[in-house]
Design a protein around this motif. Sequence first.
Motif, PDB file in Angstrom:
ATOM      1  N   CYS A 163      16.830 -32.114  -3.309  1.00 13.67           N
ATOM      2  CA  CYS A 163      15.990 -33.277  -3.110  1.00 13.67           C
ATOM      3  C   CYS A 163      15.327 -33.598  -4.448  1.00 13.67           C
ATOM      4  CB  CYS A 163      14.940 -32.946  -2.050  1.00 13.67           C
ATOM      5  SG  CYS A 163      13.698 -34.199  -1.791  1.00 13.67           S
ATOM      6  N   ALA A 164      15.151 -34.891  -4.736  1.00 15.17           N
ATOM      7  CA  ALA A 164      14.549 -35.282  -5.997  1.00 15.17           C
ATOM      8  C   ALA A 164      13.713 -36.540  -5.799  1.00 15.17           C
ATOM      9  CB  ALA A 164      15.629 -35.528  -7.045  1.00 15.17           C
ATOM     10  N   ALA A 165      12.715 -36.708  -6.654  1.00 14.74           N
ATOM     11  CA  ALA A 165      11.822 -37.865  -6.566  1.00 14.74           C
ATOM     12  C   ALA A 165      11.801 -38.616  -7.884  1.00 14.74           C
ATOM     13  CB  ALA A 165      10.408 -37.410  -6.191  1.00 14.74           C
ATOM     14  N   ALA A 166      11.767 -39.936  -7.770  1.00 13.68           N
ATOM     15  CA  ALA A 166      11.746 -40.799  -8.941  1.00 13.68           C
ATOM     16  C   ALA A 166      10.658 -41.847  -8.768  1.00 13.68           C
ATOM     17  CB  ALA A 166      13.096 -41.489  -9.121  1.00 13.68           C
ATOM     18  N   TRP A 167      10.020 -42.172  -9.869  1.00 14.50           N
ATOM     19  CA  TRP A 167       8.941 -43.159  -9.807  1.00 14.50           C
ATOM     20  C   TRP A 167       9.550 -44.560  -9.818  1.00 14.50           C
ATOM     21  CZ3 TRP A 167       4.060 -42.876  -8.492  1.00 14.50           C
ATOM     22  CH2 TRP A 167       3.232 -43.963  -8.753  1.00 14.50           C
ATOM     23  N   GLY A 168       9.640 -45.157  -8.638  1.00 13.70           N
ATOM     24  CA  GLY A 168      10.067 -46.545  -8.545  1.00 13.70           C
ATOM     25  C   GLY A 168      11.565 -46.742  -8.437  1.00 13.70           C
ATOM     26  N   GLY A 169      11.947 -47.895  -7.931  1.00 13.15           N
ATOM     27  CA  GLY A 169      13.352 -48.277  -7.860  1.00 13.15           C
ATOM     28  C   GLY A 169      14.106 -47.511  -6.798  1.00 13.15           C
ATOM     29  N   LEU A 170      15.418 -47.458  -6.958  1.00  9.94           N
ATOM     30  CA  LEU A 170      16.307 -46.753  -6.047  1.00  9.94           C
ATOM     31  C   LEU A 170      17.434 -46.164  -6.895  1.00  9.94           C
ATOM     32  CD1 LEU A 170      16.576 -46.300  -2.962  1.00  9.94           C
ATOM     33  CD2 LEU A 170      18.159 -48.232  -2.925  1.00  9.94           C
ATOM     34  N   PRO A 171      17.098 -45.239  -7.763  1.00 10.95           N
ATOM     35  CA  PRO A 171      18.089 -44.735  -8.716  1.00 10.95           C
ATOM     36  C   PRO A 171      19.163 -43.885  -8.055  1.00 10.95           C
ATOM     37  CG  PRO A 171      16.039 -43.524  -8.934  1.00 10.95           C
ATOM     38  CD  PRO A 171      15.783 -44.627  -7.960  1.00 10.95           C
ATOM     39  N   THR A 172      20.328 -43.918  -8.674  1.00  8.91           N
ATOM     40  CA  THR A 172      21.451 -43.121  -8.175  1.00  8.91           C
ATOM     41  C   THR A 172      21.957 -42.135  -9.218  1.00  8.91           C
ATOM     42  OG1 THR A 172      23.050 -44.797  -8.889  1.00  8.91           O
ATOM     43  CG2 THR A 172      22.180 -44.994  -6.652  1.00  8.91           C
ATOM     44  N   THR A 173      21.293 -42.072 -10.346  1.00  5.32           N
ATOM     45  CA  THR A 173      21.681 -41.167 -11.426  1.00  5.32           C
ATOM     46  C   THR A 173      20.679 -40.040 -11.527  1.00  5.32           C
ATOM     47  OG1 THR A 173      22.645 -43.023 -12.607  1.00  5.32           O
ATOM     48  CG2 THR A 173      22.230 -41.022 -13.868  1.00  5.32           C
ATOM     49  N   TYR A 174      21.134 -38.817 -11.642  1.00  6.08           N
ATOM     50  CA  TYR A 174      20.198 -37.689 -11.616  1.00  6.08           C
ATOM     51  C   TYR A 174      19.221 -37.733 -12.783  1.00  6.08           C
ATOM     52  CZ  TYR A 174      22.896 -35.109 -15.170  1.00  6.08           C
ATOM     53  OH  TYR A 174      23.519 -34.716 -16.322  1.00  6.08           O
ATOM     54  N   ARG A 175      19.626 -38.350 -13.898  1.00  5.02           N
ATOM     55  CA  ARG A 175      18.729 -38.399 -15.065  1.00  5.02           C
ATOM     56  C   ARG A 175      17.495 -39.255 -14.810  1.00  5.02           C
ATOM     57  NH1 ARG A 175      23.904 -38.749 -17.031  1.00  5.02           N
ATOM     58  NH2 ARG A 175      24.582 -37.087 -18.427  1.00  5.02           N
ATOM     59  N   ASP A 176      17.562 -40.125 -13.804  1.00  2.63           N
ATOM     60  CA  ASP A 176      16.429 -41.002 -13.500  1.00  2.63           C
ATOM     61  C   ASP A 176      15.402 -40.350 -12.586  1.00  2.63           C
ATOM     62  OD1 ASP A 176      18.642 -43.860 -13.373  1.00  2.63           O
ATOM     63  OD2 ASP A 176      17.418 -43.106 -15.032  1.00  2.63           O
ATOM     64  N   TYR A 177      15.686 -39.132 -12.158  1.00  2.17           N
ATOM     65  CA  TYR A 177      14.763 -38.427 -11.260  1.00  2.17           C
ATOM     66  C   TYR A 177      13.918 -37.444 -12.056  1.00  2.17           C
ATOM     67  CZ  TYR A 177      16.847 -40.499  -7.162  1.00  2.17           C
ATOM     68  OH  TYR A 177      17.253 -41.405  -6.220  1.00  2.17           O
ATOM     69  N   GLU A 178      12.635 -37.409 -11.713  1.00  2.09           N
ATOM     70  CA  GLU A 178      11.682 -36.640 -12.511  1.00  2.09           C
ATOM     71  C   GLU A 178      11.302 -35.303 -11.893  1.00  2.09           C
ATOM     72  OE1 GLU A 178      10.237 -41.089 -13.198  1.00  2.09           O
ATOM     73  OE2 GLU A 178       9.014 -39.734 -11.991  1.00  2.09           O
ATOM     74  N   VAL A 179      11.387 -35.224 -10.577  1.00  2.00           N
ATOM     75  CA  VAL A 179      10.954 -34.014  -9.882  1.00  2.00           C
ATOM     76  C   VAL A 179      12.091 -33.531  -8.996  1.00  2.00           C
ATOM     77  CG1 VAL A 179       9.225 -32.993  -8.355  1.00  2.00           C
ATOM     78  CG2 VAL A 179       8.595 -34.924  -9.835  1.00  2.00           C
ATOM     79  N   TRP A 180      12.322 -32.201  -9.002  1.00  2.00           N
ATOM     80  CA  TRP A 180      13.430 -31.620  -8.244  1.00  2.00           C
ATOM     81  C   TRP A 180      12.957 -30.446  -7.419  1.00  2.00           C
ATOM     82  CZ3 TRP A 180      18.475 -33.453  -8.302  1.00  2.00           C
ATOM     83  CH2 TRP A 180      18.741 -34.474  -9.227  1.00  2.00           C
ATOM     84  N   GLY A 181      13.582 -30.280  -6.259  1.00  2.00           N
ATOM     85  CA  GLY A 181      13.364 -29.086  -5.467  1.00  2.00           C
ATOM     86  C   GLY A 181      14.282 -27.970  -5.931  1.00  2.00           C
ATOM     87  N   GLN A 182      14.224 -26.844  -5.241  1.00  2.00           N
ATOM     88  CA  GLN A 182      14.987 -25.667  -5.651  1.00  2.00           C
ATOM     89  C   GLN A 182      16.385 -25.641  -5.057  1.00  2.00           C
ATOM     90  OE1 GLN A 182      12.990 -25.695  -3.093  1.00  2.00           O
ATOM     91  NE2 GLN A 182      14.153 -24.630  -1.511  1.00  2.00           N
ATOM     92  N   GLY A 183      16.649 -26.489  -4.081  1.00  2.00           N
ATOM     93  CA  GLY A 183      17.972 -26.585  -3.482  1.00  2.00           C
ATOM     94  C   GLY A 183      18.123 -25.762  -2.227  1.00  2.00           C
ATOM     95  N   THR A 184      19.056 -26.195  -1.382  1.00  2.00           N
ATOM     96  CA  THR A 184      19.385 -25.456  -0.165  1.00  2.00           C
ATOM     97  C   THR A 184      20.905 -25.493   0.007  1.00  2.00           C
ATOM     98  OG1 THR A 184      18.918 -25.236   2.216  1.00  2.00           O
ATOM     99  CG2 THR A 184      19.103 -27.475   1.364  1.00  2.00           C
ATOM    100  N   GLN A 185      21.472 -24.333   0.369  1.00  2.00           N
ATOM    101  CA  GLN A 185      22.929 -24.206   0.444  1.00  2.00           C
ATOM    102  C   GLN A 185      23.441 -24.742   1.776  1.00  2.00           C
ATOM    103  OE1 GLN A 185      25.299 -22.774  -1.857  1.00  2.00           O
ATOM    104  NE2 GLN A 185      26.760 -23.683  -0.401  1.00  2.00           N
ATOM    105  N   VAL A 186      24.462 -25.562   1.690  1.00  2.00           N
ATOM    106  CA  VAL A 186      25.182 -26.038   2.874  1.00  2.00           C
ATOM    107  C   VAL A 186      26.627 -25.585   2.741  1.00  2.00           C
ATOM    108  CG1 VAL A 186      26.038 -28.060   4.109  1.00  2.00           C
ATOM    109  CG2 VAL A 186      23.678 -28.018   3.268  1.00  2.00           C
ATOM    110  N   THR A 187      27.099 -24.867   3.750  1.00  2.00           N
ATOM    111  CA  THR A 187      28.476 -24.391   3.747  1.00  2.00           C
ATOM    112  C   THR A 187      29.166 -24.882   5.012  1.00  2.00           C
ATOM    113  OG1 THR A 187      27.844 -22.412   2.505  1.00  2.00           O
ATOM    114  CG2 THR A 187      29.988 -22.391   3.614  1.00  2.00           C
ATOM    115  N   VAL A 188      30.282 -25.579   4.840  1.00  2.00           N
ATOM    116  CA  VAL A 188      31.040 -26.108   5.964  1.00  2.00           C
ATOM    117  C   VAL A 188      32.377 -25.375   6.021  1.00  2.00           C
ATOM    118  CG1 VAL A 188      31.985 -28.163   7.068  1.00  2.00           C
ATOM    119  CG2 VAL A 188      29.948 -28.343   5.608  1.00  2.00           C
ATOM    120  N   SER A 189      32.609 -24.669   7.116  1.00  2.00           N
ATOM    121  CA  SER A 189      33.850 -23.915   7.259  1.00  2.00           C
ATOM    122  C   SER A 189      34.913 -24.754   7.961  1.00  2.00           C
ATOM    123  CB  SER A 189      33.593 -22.633   8.044  1.00  2.00           C
ATOM    124  OG  SER A 189      33.163 -22.941   9.352  1.00  2.00           O
ATOM    125  N   SER A 190      36.162 -24.498   7.601  1.00  2.00           N
ATOM    126  CA  SER A 190      37.258 -25.278   8.198  1.00  2.00           C
ATOM    127  C   SER A 190      37.777 -24.623   9.462  1.00  2.00           C
ATOM    128  CB  SER A 190      38.398 -25.423   7.189  1.00  2.00           C
ATOM    129  OG  SER A 190      38.827 -24.154   6.765  1.00  2.00           O
TER     130      SER A 190
END
Length: 123
Positions: free
Chosen positions: A96-123
């Motif tokens: 998850c990431a937060a950006a000040w304003g707009g609706l950015p789709t590029t990771y470089r435009d985001y200023e704050v990041w969480g630590q991440g959560t793993q999603v695993t999809v088995s076939s």
Amino acid sequence: QVQLVESGGGLVQAGGSLRLSCAASGRSFSSYATGWFRHVPGKEREFVAATSWSGISTYYADSVKARFTISRDNTKNTVYLQMSSLKPEDTAVYYCAAAWGGLPTTYRDYEVWGQGTQVTVSS
């Protein structure tokens, strides 16, 4: 300063569903656009979805359109990513990431990041 904490990841079978949550701390969170990205080792961080500060505007990567839904509840300082019809190729660490304003789709435009959560999809 806004801080983000993701939760809700796990192991799911193909075709299943998961809902990720991103809990934010900080008084100004409701003023930030929020996005979800995912990362697989050896690949670039991939944009998944974003929502404007109000939640009215959203944008999705083509790979998840019609399967994933991003939403937010500013009264709870939380953003959600509802994932349905999951595929093995959705396996990644989701950020998850937060950006000040707009609706950015590029990771470089985001200023704050969480630590991440793993999603695993088995076939």
